[in-house]
Design an enzyme around this catalytic site. Structure first.
Site: not given
Ligand code: TTP
Ligand code: MG
Length: 412
Positions: A22, A130-131
């Site tokens: 993350d 973003d993960e």
């Protein structure tokens, strides 16, 4: 009979190594990438802060800005009260750089990060900009997992120039908690033998799926830590929160057998449900399985998916996972067949105590294939009672129904 043996070479779901990545304050980190002067400074990315504008929200804030109480989803007016614009207070260190959201740019940066992740793992599940989860079981070993995770972080930092936090654990839900545990720039490895000790002292809000409201409800039940939740009576949790309560209990105990599945078309649809204790009455097990079969078939129909393999999963106390599957001659969309095959596959477990039962359809094809319905093997197979269908067994420990990071743990 169902003693939980696995086929030779079949993967043991407890032996996965899952890495969760993350990115730290992602939009703000992207702004810093193209404007290095922002490094180390409070940065707020959002809308509505320009002169004459009043409405808007914070998308994210750098960790320096978070120290002043600025956070995602906050009204921009509240952020400006806490940290005025640096443009208006050039010499005041208690002010922040405000930047507008530039999603196209962040998506470009995210694509570079994801390319590295795909290079480092065989299976990557991207869950947001973003993960991502990586199954790195084949790429590393617990004895060197920390070095592997450090390598992932360093490649992202060196090649893209944005910081990430990484968690490594034997399953997805624990890996996610681990990546969040030491943000920013975190690296937390939780090997299988440490899962319980790692989770126990954490605030219950660390468990994915426990938001502020549920945390308050749990506190009313005297449950404040993940350890309290792990030790709580699962039936009391189910009474209060429904099936979700059981999932949270499983997660707090560090149990989550969802495999990391790539985003895109799912590999399978499955549902499972746990009994209140072990059930020995075979009819009850079958009855439950038939309801699950209907739900799975309905889901497949809804998704326009044809399936070629129908399987069951039977968990015998304490945690012996047995899976059986039967492949059909061709892809079908036949709810009755799912019921029939599930019941037949379960016959082997007649007399065994069963803690959990699941039904799965796999070998999916998504090209609308009317032939399958109109022409042939579906009917033929149903006629023959699938007597000529080949039989195989899978022991993948199950697959998630929808693969979402927040998917029900009840799926397999
Ligand atoms: P997150 O990963 O939740 O947050 P983050 O990366 O900014 O910070 P952290 O270090 O805690 O991971 O979300 C990723 C991006 O999604 C974030 O940079 C901005 C965007 N986002 C919003 O636009 N609105 C929101 O409410 C949230 C939570 C995120
Ligand atoms: Mg993030």
């Amino acid at each position: 009979m169902a003693t939980g043996e696995r086929l030779p070479g079949a993967p043991d779901p407890t032996e996965r190594i899952v890495l969760h990545v993350d990115m730290d304050c992602f939009y703000a980190s992207c702004e810093r990438k193209r404007e290095p002067a922002l490094r180390g400074e409070p940065v707020v990315v959002g809308m509505g802060y320009e002169a004459g504008e009043t409405v808007g929200a914070v998308a994210t804030a750098s960790y320096e800005a978070r120290e002043y109480g600025v956070e995602s989803a906050q009204a921009i007016s509240s952020a400006l009260e806490r940290l005025p614009r640096r443009a208006e207070r050039p010499n005041d260190p208690e002010s922040a750089f405000y930047r507008p959201v530039d999603l196209d740019y962040y998506e470009d940066v995210a694509a570079d990060v994801k390319a590295i992740l795909h290079d480092l793992a065989d299976t990557v599940r991207e869950v947001s900009i973003d993960e991502a989860y990586l199954d790195v079981t084949e790429r590393t070993d617990w004895s060197v997992a920390e070095g592997f995770a450090r390598h992932v972080k360093q490649r992202i930092e060196r090649e893209v120039g944005v910081p990430a936090s990484v968690g490594v654990a034997p399953n997805m839900s624990t890996a996610k908690i681990a990546s969040d545990h030491d943000k920013p720039d975190g690296l937390v490895v939780v090997p299988p033998e440490s899962v319980a000790a790692f989770l126990a002292p954490l605030d219950v809000a660390a468990v994915h799926g426990v938001g502020p409201i549920r945390a308050r409800e749990l506190a009313e039940m005297g449950i404040e830590t993940a350890g309290d939740l792990a030790d709580a009576d699962p039936y009391a949790l189910t009474d209060r929160f429904g099936e979700r309560g059981r999932e949270l209990h499983e997660r707090a105990n560090g149990r989550d057998d969802r495999p990391v599945e790539p985003t895109g078309d799912p590999k399978s649809f499955s549902r499972e449900s746990a009994f209140d204790g072990a059930v020995e009455d075979h009819d009850s097990v079958v009855e439950q399985a038939l309801a699950l079969a209907d739900a799975v078939a309905e889901r497949a129909t809804h998704e326009d998916a044809l399936y070629r393999t129908i399987g069951v999963k039977v968990v015998v106390p304490p945690y012996d996972i047995n899976t059986r599957a039967r492949s059909l001659p061709g892809p079908v969309d036949e709810p009755e067949l799912v019921r029939d095959v599930a019941a037949e596959l379960l016959a082997e477990f007649d007399g065994d105590p069963v803690r959990k039962v699941g039904v799965r359809v796999s070998n999916l094809s998504f090209t609308a294939n009317e032939q399958a319905k109109l022409g042939g093997f579906a009917d033929a197979t149903a006629h023959d009672g699938v007597g000529d269908a080949s039989e195989d067994a899978t022991s993948d420990g199950g697959e998630s129904e929808d693969g979402d990071a927040q998917a029900s743990l009840g799926d397999f």
